[in-house]
Motif scaffolding. Structure first.
Motif, PDB file in Angstrom:
ATOM      1  N   SER A 286       0.857  -1.175   0.000  1.00 33.67           N
ATOM      2  CA  SER A 286       0.000   0.000   0.000  1.00 33.67           C
ATOM      3  C   SER A 286       0.895   1.227   0.000  1.00 33.67           C
ATOM      4  O   SER A 286       1.920   1.257   0.687  1.00 33.67           O
ATOM      5  CB  SER A 286      -0.889   0.019   1.248  1.00 33.67           C
ATOM      6  OG  SER A 286      -1.445   1.308   1.426  1.00 33.67           O
ATOM      7  N   ALA A 287       0.509   2.227  -0.773  1.00 30.22           N
ATOM      8  CA  ALA A 287       1.268   3.482  -0.779  1.00 30.22           C
ATOM      9  C   ALA A 287       1.111   4.220   0.545  1.00 30.22           C
ATOM     10  O   ALA A 287       1.885   5.135   0.845  1.00 30.22           O
ATOM     11  CB  ALA A 287       0.807   4.368  -1.930  1.00 30.22           C
TER      12      ALA A 287
ATOM     13  N   PHE B 298       4.494  11.051   1.671  1.00 25.39           N
ATOM     14  CA  PHE B 298       4.997   9.720   2.020  1.00 25.39           C
ATOM     15  C   PHE B 298       4.772   8.761   0.847  1.00 25.39           C
ATOM     16  O   PHE B 298       5.654   7.963   0.512  1.00 25.39           O
ATOM     17  CB  PHE B 298       4.283   9.210   3.271  1.00 25.39           C
ATOM     18  CG  PHE B 298       4.760   7.867   3.741  1.00 25.39           C
ATOM     19  CD1 PHE B 298       5.936   7.743   4.462  1.00 25.39           C
ATOM     20  CD2 PHE B 298       4.036   6.718   3.459  1.00 25.39           C
ATOM     21  CE1 PHE B 298       6.388   6.496   4.884  1.00 25.39           C
ATOM     22  CE2 PHE B 298       4.472   5.479   3.882  1.00 25.39           C
ATOM     23  CZ  PHE B 298       5.660   5.366   4.601  1.00 25.39           C
ATOM     24  N   ARG B 299       3.605   8.852   0.243  1.00 21.10           N
ATOM     25  CA  ARG B 299       3.320   8.025  -0.935  1.00 21.10           C
ATOM     26  C   ARG B 299       4.316   8.313  -2.050  1.00 21.10           C
ATOM     27  O   ARG B 299       4.854   7.388  -2.678  1.00 21.10           O
ATOM     28  CB  ARG B 299       1.893   8.293  -1.430  1.00 21.10           C
ATOM     29  CG  ARG B 299       1.579   7.668  -2.793  1.00 21.10           C
ATOM     30  CD  ARG B 299       0.188   8.051  -3.274  1.00 21.10           C
ATOM     31  NE  ARG B 299      -0.072   7.511  -4.614  1.00 21.10           N
ATOM     32  CZ  ARG B 299       0.221   8.142  -5.737  1.00 21.10           C
ATOM     33  NH1 ARG B 299       0.793   9.350  -5.701  1.00 21.10           N
ATOM     34  NH2 ARG B 299      -0.042   7.586  -6.915  1.00 21.10           N
TER      35      ARG B 299
ATOM     36  N   PHE C 297       2.311  -3.956  -7.495  1.00 24.79           N
ATOM     37  CA  PHE C 297       0.905  -3.634  -7.252  1.00 24.79           C
ATOM     38  C   PHE C 297       0.908  -2.693  -6.055  1.00 24.79           C
ATOM     39  O   PHE C 297       1.015  -3.111  -4.911  1.00 24.79           O
ATOM     40  CB  PHE C 297       0.084  -4.890  -6.955  1.00 24.79           C
ATOM     41  CG  PHE C 297      -1.410  -4.665  -6.900  1.00 24.79           C
ATOM     42  CD1 PHE C 297      -2.214  -4.996  -7.991  1.00 24.79           C
ATOM     43  CD2 PHE C 297      -2.018  -4.137  -5.764  1.00 24.79           C
ATOM     44  CE1 PHE C 297      -3.597  -4.799  -7.943  1.00 24.79           C
ATOM     45  CE2 PHE C 297      -3.385  -3.942  -5.706  1.00 24.79           C
ATOM     46  CZ  PHE C 297      -4.183  -4.271  -6.795  1.00 24.79           C
ATOM     47  N   ILE C 298       0.862  -1.393  -6.336  1.00 23.33           N
ATOM     48  CA  ILE C 298       0.886  -0.371  -5.289  1.00 23.33           C
ATOM     49  C   ILE C 298      -0.481   0.295  -5.274  1.00 23.33           C
ATOM     50  O   ILE C 298      -0.809   1.090  -6.158  1.00 23.33           O
ATOM     51  CB  ILE C 298       1.977   0.684  -5.547  1.00 23.33           C
ATOM     52  CG1 ILE C 298       3.325   0.026  -5.809  1.00 23.33           C
ATOM     53  CG2 ILE C 298       2.055   1.655  -4.373  1.00 23.33           C
ATOM     54  CD1 ILE C 298       3.886  -0.735  -4.639  1.00 23.33           C
ATOM     55  N   ASN C 299      -1.305  -0.079  -4.292  1.00 28.13           N
ATOM     56  CA  ASN C 299      -2.631   0.537  -4.234  1.00 28.13           C
ATOM     57  C   ASN C 299      -2.682   1.631  -3.173  1.00 28.13           C
ATOM     58  O   ASN C 299      -1.714   1.875  -2.453  1.00 28.13           O
ATOM     59  CB  ASN C 299      -3.729  -0.511  -4.017  1.00 28.13           C
ATOM     60  CG  ASN C 299      -3.554  -1.305  -2.725  1.00 28.13           C
ATOM     61  OD1 ASN C 299      -2.740  -0.984  -1.870  1.00 28.13           O
ATOM     62  ND2 ASN C 299      -4.333  -2.370  -2.588  1.00 28.13           N
ATOM     63  N   SER C 300      -3.812   2.298  -3.097  1.00 33.68           N
ATOM     64  CA  SER C 300      -3.963   3.444  -2.195  1.00 33.68           C
ATOM     65  C   SER C 300      -4.854   3.129  -1.009  1.00 33.68           C
ATOM     66  O   SER C 300      -5.523   4.006  -0.467  1.00 33.68           O
ATOM     67  CB  SER C 300      -4.511   4.646  -2.977  1.00 33.68           C
ATOM     68  OG  SER C 300      -3.560   5.086  -3.921  1.00 33.68           O
ATOM     69  N   CYS C 301      -4.868   1.876  -0.610  1.00 30.79           N
ATOM     70  CA  CYS C 301      -5.618   1.461   0.571  1.00 30.79           C
ATOM     71  C   CYS C 301      -4.759   1.655   1.822  1.00 30.79           C
ATOM     72  O   CYS C 301      -3.552   1.474   1.773  1.00 30.79           O
ATOM     73  CB  CYS C 301      -6.011  -0.010   0.464  1.00 30.79           C
ATOM     74  SG  CYS C 301      -6.938  -0.440  -1.033  1.00 30.79           S
TER      75      CYS C 301
ATOM     76  N   ASP D  40      -3.879   5.556  -8.272  1.00 27.96           N
ATOM     77  CA  ASP D  40      -3.910   7.003  -8.099  1.00 27.96           C
ATOM     78  C   ASP D  40      -3.910   7.328  -6.604  1.00 27.96           C
ATOM     79  O   ASP D  40      -4.181   6.463  -5.771  1.00 27.96           O
ATOM     80  CB  ASP D  40      -5.168   7.588  -8.752  1.00 27.96           C
ATOM     81  CG  ASP D  40      -5.130   7.471 -10.271  1.00 27.96           C
ATOM     82  OD1 ASP D  40      -4.027   7.501 -10.831  1.00 27.96           O
ATOM     83  OD2 ASP D  40      -6.208   7.335 -10.881  1.00 27.96           O
ATOM     84  N   PRO D  41      -3.638   8.568  -6.226  1.00 28.23           N
ATOM     85  CA  PRO D  41      -3.587   8.922  -4.803  1.00 28.23           C
ATOM     86  C   PRO D  41      -4.945   8.755  -4.118  1.00 28.23           C
ATOM     87  O   PRO D  41      -5.998   8.829  -4.756  1.00 28.23           O
ATOM     88  CB  PRO D  41      -3.154  10.390  -4.804  1.00 28.23           C
ATOM     89  CG  PRO D  41      -2.567  10.626  -6.154  1.00 28.23           C
ATOM     90  CD  PRO D  41      -3.289   9.717  -7.090  1.00 28.23           C
TER      91      PRO D  41
END
Length: 422
Positions: free
Chosen positions: A279-280, A322-323, A343-347, A391-392
């Motif tokens: 996760s980002a 931070f992301r 796989f970098i998600n925004s959760c 996306d953010p």
């Protein structure tokens, strides 16, 4: 009368789903989960290597044998669970399930990437699947002991890793055709540290790849501009004799070789194909690296930690930065690695491959309409696009089942409690 009973049972299930959704809905729907008992490393192997948990107990793992087309394929998963960085914290850890197999659960549930159900784990369900239990406190990388005359501890993570492999080789690992080394959190960090070493135990023609879940811990300062995580890692490496086991190409390239314990510094030296699942806005890093308690003495982040929607504009700016730091530190990998996957998600999550809800379920998190399980499978078998970045925040509405429900207080105790359930 029979009809009434059926209705009552159905009503109870619906009520339970409403009460605990989204956290436990899946466990009520799925009728069967694989339970796997613990196997201790042979005493002769452990003794020959000096491979013992902090308290001197034998290391252990959980092994589910593969079948069918997956009979000669292997998935090994490092368990996570933080680190101990001084004598006091390691002595305390030695008296818990994180430092002794005597205190661990003897049966583990295999979910997510470890599931043996084709519907919930289509690419790896029939592989030989192994969960490597964590009992050293240095991401399976230390090699020293502590003895002050009254207390004795084994810091033998590297030897534990080797002993487990030696125990598994005669069980079929020596004939592996395909292999995937995975891990979550501190286990995800262990993947970065041991990815290339794993190949040395396998046949030359075996396909060996590595997946780190929530293990991309960032070398960044906290909100008070303290080097909290760098200090922690420095102490872990020094206390447990880790430096000698770090990648020599990495350690020779840095002024401070201990920094090679950080994935961002050693990633460029890993030769085997690597997949980064993170996760980002990793929840553990948010709470313990970016905003540890000592960096927030006036509790200005209290409500933001409890509920992301309560964050102020300036706090969200820090989270977005931070992301960006995570994306910048993995940019070279994203841009230039032809064999890598992401796989970098925004959760706001931590560890997503071990629990079924996030690995593969009807409402799993998605990026570009793909689930984590789908992208990891595509990467391993070289089927399709394998580097996806979300996306953010707050773009991704599929993150609902990784954010605690309203009123749920996010504390370190609760985070550890959730990890124990995974």
């Amino acid at each position: 009368m029979v009809v009434v009973v059926v209705v009552v049972k159905f009503s109870v299930v619906v009520l339970l789903l409403l009460m605990c959704a989204p956290w436990c809905a899946y466990s009520l729907v799925v009728p069967y989960r694989l339970q796997v008992g613990m196997t201790l490393v042979k005493n002769s192997t452990a003794k020959a290597l000096g491979a013992y948990c902090l308290d001197g107990s034998l290391p252990g793992y959980h092994f589910s044998k593969g079948f069918g087309s997956g009979a000669r394929n292997w998935l090994l998963q490092f368990e996570g669970g933080g680190w101990c960085n001084d004598v006091e914290s390691c002595l305390a850890r030695a008296n818990t399930r994180r430092g002794s197999t005597n205190l661990m659960t003897k049966v583990e549930t295999f979910n997510g990437i470890l599931s043996n159900n084709e519907s919930f784990n289509p690419d790896f369900y029939n592989w030989n699947r192994v969960k490597l239990r964590y009992c050293d406190g240095a991401s399976f990388a230390g090699d020293s002991t502590f003895d002050n005359g009254t207390s004795f501890m084994y810091f033998r993570g590297q030897k534990i890793w080797q002993a487990m492999l030696l125990d598994l080789l005669p069980k079929g690992l020596a004939r592996a055709e395909k292999a995937l080394l995975s891990g979550c959190s501190a286990g995800g960090l262990a993947v970065f540290l041991h990815c290339d070493n794993f190949s040395k135990f396998l046949p030359r023609n075996a396909t060996v790849k590595c997946l780190s879940d929530a293990g991309f811990f960032l070398d960044v300062k906290d909100v008070a501009m303290h080097e909290t995580i760098r200090t922690l890692y420095h102490d872990v490496v020094t206390l447990q004799g880790v430096e000698q086991n770090l990648d020599q190409n990495c350690t020779s390239s840095l002024i401070d070789p201990k920094l090679c314990f950080f994935p961002q510094h050693n990633l460029g030296f890993i030769k085997n194909p690597m997949f980064i699942l993170n996760s980002a806005y990793d929840m553990w890093q948010f709470h313990n690296i970016l905003v540890p308690s000592l960096a927030d003495p006036r509790k200005e982040w209290k409500y933001c930690k409890y509920n992301i929607s309560a964050c102020t504009e300036s706090q969200m700016k820090i989270l977005q930065d931070f992301r960006l730091a995570m994306l910048e530190d993995s940019y070279s990998f994203y841009k230039h690695s032809t064999s890598g996957g992401m796989f970098i998600n925004s959760c706001f999550a931590h560890c997503q491959s071990e629990q079924q809800e996030t690995w593969l379920a009807a409402d799993s998190p998605i990026v570009h309409n793909k689930t984590i399980a789908k992208v990891v499978g595509n990467w391993y078998f070289e089927r399709n696009e394998t580097k996806l970045i979300d996306d953010p925040y707050p773009c991704n509405s599929s993150c609902h089942n990784t954010i605690p429900p309203a009123g749920y207080i996010i504390t370190q105790e609760n985070i550890l409690g959730l990890q124990r359930k995974l």
